[in-house]
Write an enzyme that holds these catalytic residues in place. Structure first.
Site, PDB file in Angstrom:
ATOM      1  N   LYS A 132      14.122  -0.047  31.996  1.00 22.05           N
ATOM      2  CA  LYS A 132      13.130   0.569  31.116  1.00 22.05           C
ATOM      3  C   LYS A 132      13.821   1.020  29.837  1.00 22.05           C
ATOM      4  O   LYS A 132      14.853   1.696  29.918  1.00 22.05           O
ATOM      5  CB  LYS A 132      12.492   1.772  31.833  1.00 22.05           C
ATOM      6  CG  LYS A 132      11.476   2.546  31.022  1.00 22.05           C
ATOM      7  CD  LYS A 132      10.964   3.756  31.790  1.00 22.05           C
ATOM      8  CE  LYS A 132       9.922   4.513  30.987  1.00 22.05           C
ATOM      9  NZ  LYS A 132       9.415   5.703  31.702  1.00 22.05           N
ATOM     10  N   LYS A 185      17.326   3.334  32.994  1.00 23.85           N
ATOM     11  CA  LYS A 185      16.352   3.958  32.100  1.00 23.85           C
ATOM     12  C   LYS A 185      17.112   4.479  30.886  1.00 23.85           C
ATOM     13  O   LYS A 185      17.935   5.380  30.980  1.00 23.85           O
ATOM     14  CB  LYS A 185      15.625   5.103  32.807  1.00 23.85           C
ATOM     15  CG  LYS A 185      14.564   5.768  31.948  1.00 23.85           C
ATOM     16  CD  LYS A 185      13.836   6.847  32.730  1.00 23.85           C
ATOM     17  CE  LYS A 185      12.770   7.528  31.903  1.00 23.85           C
ATOM     18  NZ  LYS A 185      12.051   8.574  32.672  1.00 23.85           N
TER      19      LYS A 185
END
Length: 323
Positions: free
Chosen positions: A248, A195
């Site tokens: 992400k 992330k």
């Protein structure tokens, strides 16, 4: 064979021929719809920076879940926005919290729908950071304890999978250990392994009311310049017990999606995040792109890069386009 014996266009002449040799398929079952659930009754409110996306109270969320199921979407990723927030994010691990109650209601109303819960504190803390703050910094180890507590409360409510998105070190191992200890050894962990500290999260923070009050999240989210580090994070999460990995955002990091998939071979999701969604919406609203074509091309590119599943705010619309 050289030209003219080899003519690559021969198999592009019709949709039927193109379909026969198509390498990447995009199906409704590949898509996961994020959903925001809020406290209250009869709430169905729009998010200004995310056209078409709403925040739902639990009763309204059930209606949305029916529409998702009818569109062929098999899974949701649930985010909660509590009525009150505090420094320790206690609403995240409250057994009667908004996510916990929503999970129970969803599993009763739509038992075939896979409910994945986001495990993080940012939506629940008064300061907007993803963990417990001590002396101006997020305390990793104390936060991990609270995250494990949160995951247990979600599993006990009936969540089909838990998805830690906080990027604390060691949280996957702690959650796996605690789930096993509490009788939830069959509950999978979908780990946000890579992330990034991205500029594409702004609309989400509007929807979840989770903008940090001070500083930023670069001290725990990945540097956008790094790819090898993402692979290492993914490998560590697998060693700690992750069942599925996630990258992400998605489209700015397709190279990372490919590297993580190739180097781990593990089931992999990619999160087509709020900023990516809103940019497509804005361009379509201005008539600059054909929305349907651009969205399906974008989602196909994420699958082509190696994602087995895509978390996207376009899931319901894309599923209807694919039918």
């Amino acid at each position: 064979m050289p030209f003219p014996s080899t003519r690559m266009r021969r198999l592009r002449r019709s949709e039927a021929l193109r379909g026969l040799v198509r390498e990447t398929e995009l199906r409704p079952t590949d898509l996961i719809q994020p959903a925001f659930v809020v406290a209250g009754e009869g709430v169905r409110e729009g998010v200004d920076s995310m056209p078409g996306i709403k925040r739902f109270s639990i009763s309204e969320l059930l209606g949305e879940a029916s529409e998702l199921a009818a569109a062929g979407i098999g899974a949701v990723l649930l985010f909660g926005i509590p009525a009150d927030k505090d420094e320790s994010g206690s609403g995240a691990y409250d057994d009667e919290g908004v996510v916990q109650m929503a999970v129970r209601a969803l599993k009763e109303a739509q038992p075939e729908l896979t409910v994945i819960t986001d495990v993080c504190l940012c939506e629940y803390t008064s300061h907007g950071h993803c963990g417990f703050v001590r002396d101006g910094e997020v305390d990793n180890d104390l936060t991990v304890e609270l995250l494990a507590k949160t995951a247990i409360s979600h599993a006990e409510a009936g969540a089909d999978a838990v998805a830690p998105s906080d990027m604390m070190d060691g949280r996957v191992g702690a959650i796996r250990h605690q789930l096993d200890e509490e009788g939830h050894s069959s509950t999978p962990i979908v780990a946000y392994s890579a992330k990034y500290a991205s500029a594409f999260y702004g609309p989400f923070r509007d929807a979840a009311e989770s903008t940090p009050e001070f500083g930023d999240r670069r001290g725990y989210q990945l540097d956008p310049a790094n790819a090898a580090e993402a692979v290492r994070e993914a490998q560590l999460d697998l060693e700690e017990g992750a069942d599925m990995l996630m990258v992400k955002p998605a489209t700015p990091y397709l190279d990372v999606v490919r590297r993580v998939k190739e180097e781990t071979g593990a089931p992999l999701a990619a999160y087509h995040v709020s900023g990516e969604y809103s940019m497509l919406k804005a361009a379509a609203a201005n008539g600059w792109i054909d929305e349907r074509s651009a969205v399906l091309e974008t989602l196909t590119s994420i699958r082509r890069a190696g994602a087995d599943a895509i978390v996207t705010y376009y899931a319901k619309e894309a599923a209807e386009w694919l039918r």
